[in-house]
Design a protein around this motif. Sequence first.
Motif, PDB file in Angstrom:
ATOM      1  N   ASN A 157       0.866  -1.359  -0.014  1.00  0.00           N
ATOM      2  CA  ASN A 157      -0.024   0.127  -0.105  1.00  0.00           C
ATOM      3  C   ASN A 157       0.757   1.281  -0.031  1.00  0.00           C
ATOM      4  OD1 ASN A 157      -3.102  -0.635   0.277  1.00  0.00           O
ATOM      5  ND2 ASN A 157      -2.254  -1.994   1.479  1.00  0.00           N
ATOM      6  N   SER A 197       1.971   1.286  -3.463  1.00  0.00           N
ATOM      7  CA  SER A 197       0.663   1.170  -4.622  1.00  0.00           C
ATOM      8  C   SER A 197       1.066   0.134  -5.608  1.00  0.00           C
ATOM      9  CB  SER A 197       0.536   2.435  -5.261  1.00  0.00           C
ATOM     10  OG  SER A 197       0.287   3.606  -4.469  1.00  0.00           O
ATOM     11  N   ARG A 229      -2.514  -5.329  -1.356  1.00  0.00           N
ATOM     12  CA  ARG A 229      -3.187  -4.140  -1.551  1.00  0.00           C
ATOM     13  C   ARG A 229      -4.668  -4.803  -1.954  1.00  0.00           C
ATOM     14  NH1 ARG A 229      -2.708   0.955  -2.542  1.00  0.00           N
ATOM     15  NH2 ARG A 229      -3.989   1.897  -4.222  1.00  0.00           N
TER      16      ARG A 229
END
Length: 315
Positions: A260, A263, A269
């Motif tokens: 996270n 990204s 995630r």
Amino acid sequence: MTIYRRYLKRSASFILTLFAASVVIFLVMDLLPGNAAEILLGTSARQDTIAAMRSQLGLDLPAYLRYLNWIGGVFVGDLGTSASYRVPVSGLITERLAVTLPLAIMALAIAVVVGVTLGVVAGARPRKAADRCVSLAAQIGIAVPDFWFGILLILLFSSTLHWFSAGGFPGWSDPFAALKALMLPAVALALPQAAVLVRVTRSAVMDVKGEDFVRTARAKGLTGQRVLWRHVVRNALVPVVTIIGLQFSFLIAGAVLVENVFSLPGLGRLAYQSLAQRDLIVIRNVALFFAGMVIAVNFLVDLAYLWLDPRMRAA
């Protein structure tokens, strides 16, 4: 007790532990507050639409039936369909695993090289300058969480030096770009695990240095470096290998926060986004995958110990 009975006992323990983990995961997901159907559709949705979504998700069934349907699907490879992504969960996990698995392998390789090397350096000459510096660095590595290392790496190598991107993943069509995108998160994941390996390796080296066969090797006139690498390190790596095996599963499960931060479209995630969207089908299966990975690695390490150590087979 024969070795085969011990293998059977470990196998039964593995199955029972995995079953217990699945029950805990289901109960925790089932007890989460909020209406999953209402969260997926929005608060402005009509009650009949929400009721239809609850029926589609199977939330109108008794808890034990929902659990049996879920586990039955897991056994046949049918993990259900994601309510938010509208695709099979098995495909989602496979796609995201193509990011998380290489990330964990890279992190483990970095942790092993750094941790074992520095641990041998520290254990070879305890209480010297190198040992004190390495021990201090290991303490810092254990104390600082991996996601904080990730933020520091972004500030240094992305925002200041502009050597790496701050996040994102370009895909495996360009392997060099993909590996470059995974480098910073792999280092962030590896540093705390390398610190653990430093401590374990240092202790193991210091313990083996006091054994009789090491003193005998020195008495035969072997050089200090040859004694260290051929006799001390070789025997000190037995507990280190066990820790390395366990760390691989921890790296996969620990990728949630790091993915996270950077990204990355990995399993971590996916779990975070599914939790925010109350996509219980995805959350349950991802959580079961993480739990199964940890339990399976522990199981394989346990079996390897039975095979490698005759004392455990005779106990």
